[in-house]
Design a protein around this motif. Structure first.
Motif, PDB file in Angstrom:
ATOM      1  N   TRP A  18      54.482 -63.918 -28.630  1.00  0.00           N
ATOM      2  CA  TRP A  18      54.459 -62.608 -29.282  1.00  0.00           C
ATOM      3  C   TRP A  18      55.108 -62.668 -30.674  1.00  0.00           C
ATOM      4  N   SER A  21      52.827 -64.376 -32.997  1.00  0.00           N
ATOM      5  CA  SER A  21      51.684 -63.502 -33.257  1.00  0.00           C
ATOM      6  C   SER A  21      52.050 -62.383 -34.217  1.00  0.00           C
ATOM      7  N   ASP A  22      53.226 -61.816 -34.008  1.00  0.00           N
ATOM      8  CA  ASP A  22      53.678 -60.663 -34.796  1.00  0.00           C
ATOM      9  C   ASP A  22      54.190 -61.062 -36.181  1.00  0.00           C
ATOM     10  N   ASP A  77      45.946 -67.561 -30.650  1.00  0.00           N
ATOM     11  CA  ASP A  77      45.511 -66.303 -31.248  1.00  0.00           C
ATOM     12  C   ASP A  77      44.641 -65.489 -30.288  1.00  0.00           C
ATOM     13  N   ASP A  78      43.965 -66.182 -29.353  1.00  0.00           N
ATOM     14  CA  ASP A  78      43.187 -65.487 -28.321  1.00  0.00           C
ATOM     15  C   ASP A  78      44.060 -64.543 -27.502  1.00  0.00           C
ATOM     16  N   ARG A  80      46.513 -62.658 -28.612  1.00  0.00           N
ATOM     17  CA  ARG A  80      47.035 -61.541 -29.411  1.00  0.00           C
ATOM     18  C   ARG A  80      46.669 -60.181 -28.813  1.00  0.00           C
ATOM     19  N   ASN A  81      45.404 -59.958 -28.499  1.00  0.00           N
ATOM     20  CA  ASN A  81      44.989 -58.666 -27.958  1.00  0.00           C
ATOM     21  C   ASN A  81      45.605 -58.392 -26.594  1.00  0.00           C
ATOM     22  N   VAL A  82      45.733 -59.430 -25.788  1.00  0.00           N
ATOM     23  CA  VAL A  82      46.344 -59.278 -24.469  1.00  0.00           C
ATOM     24  C   VAL A  82      47.806 -58.862 -24.621  1.00  0.00           C
ATOM     25  N   ASP A  84      49.222 -57.455 -27.241  1.00  0.00           N
ATOM     26  CA  ASP A  84      49.276 -56.105 -27.816  1.00  0.00           C
ATOM     27  C   ASP A  84      49.059 -55.059 -26.729  1.00  0.00           C
ATOM     28  N   ALA A  85      48.101 -55.302 -25.841  1.00  0.00           N
ATOM     29  CA  ALA A  85      47.828 -54.358 -24.753  1.00  0.00           C
ATOM     30  C   ALA A  85      49.029 -54.258 -23.809  1.00  0.00           C
ATOM     31  N   ASP A  88      51.682 -52.170 -25.457  1.00  0.00           N
ATOM     32  CA  ASP A  88      51.374 -50.739 -25.369  1.00  0.00           C
ATOM     33  C   ASP A  88      51.726 -50.186 -23.983  1.00  0.00           C
TER      34      ASP A  88
END
Length: 107
Positions: A18, A21-22, A77-78, A80-82, A84-85, A88
């Motif tokens: 994270w 990524s951030d 990088d794959d 990243r969305n996981v 981020d979710a 949240d």
């Protein structure tokens, strides 16, 4: 699914991913400061494991002392969305008081 969860469940692993990524590529010292509470030994172990899995890259400049930088590979990088979710969801659950109890996950 089990294999990727085993990879990510190691101590500090998702936090390290994270941060990279951030905040983008980080030198070792900056990464250690960005992950409060992690020991040098644990950070080194996690970085080696993630590098071996192809999730992060390592670049060492031939300087004295050596400047070592870490960043996410396309495989990392794959995630990243996981992440981020999950972030949240964590924020929503925190707002609902789920993490107020120190015994969460102790069972």
């Amino acid at each position: 699914m089990d294999s990727i969860l085993r990879l990510l469940m190691g101590p500090w692993t998702t936090y390290i991913i994270w941060v990279l990524s951030d905040q983008g590529p980080q030198r070792f010292g900056a990464l250690k400061r960005a992950v409060p509470g992690i020991s040098t030994r644990m950070l080194t172990e996690r970085l080696r494991m993630l590098q071996g899995a192809g999730v992060i890259w390592r670049e060492q400049a031939e300087t004295i002392p050596p400047a070592v930088t870490y960043g996410l590979t396309p495989r990392g990088d794959d995630l990243r969305n996981v992440l981020d979710a999950l972030g949240d969801i964590a924020e929503r659950w925190k707002a609902d008081g789920v993490f107020d109890d120190d015994d969460v996950g102790a069972a």
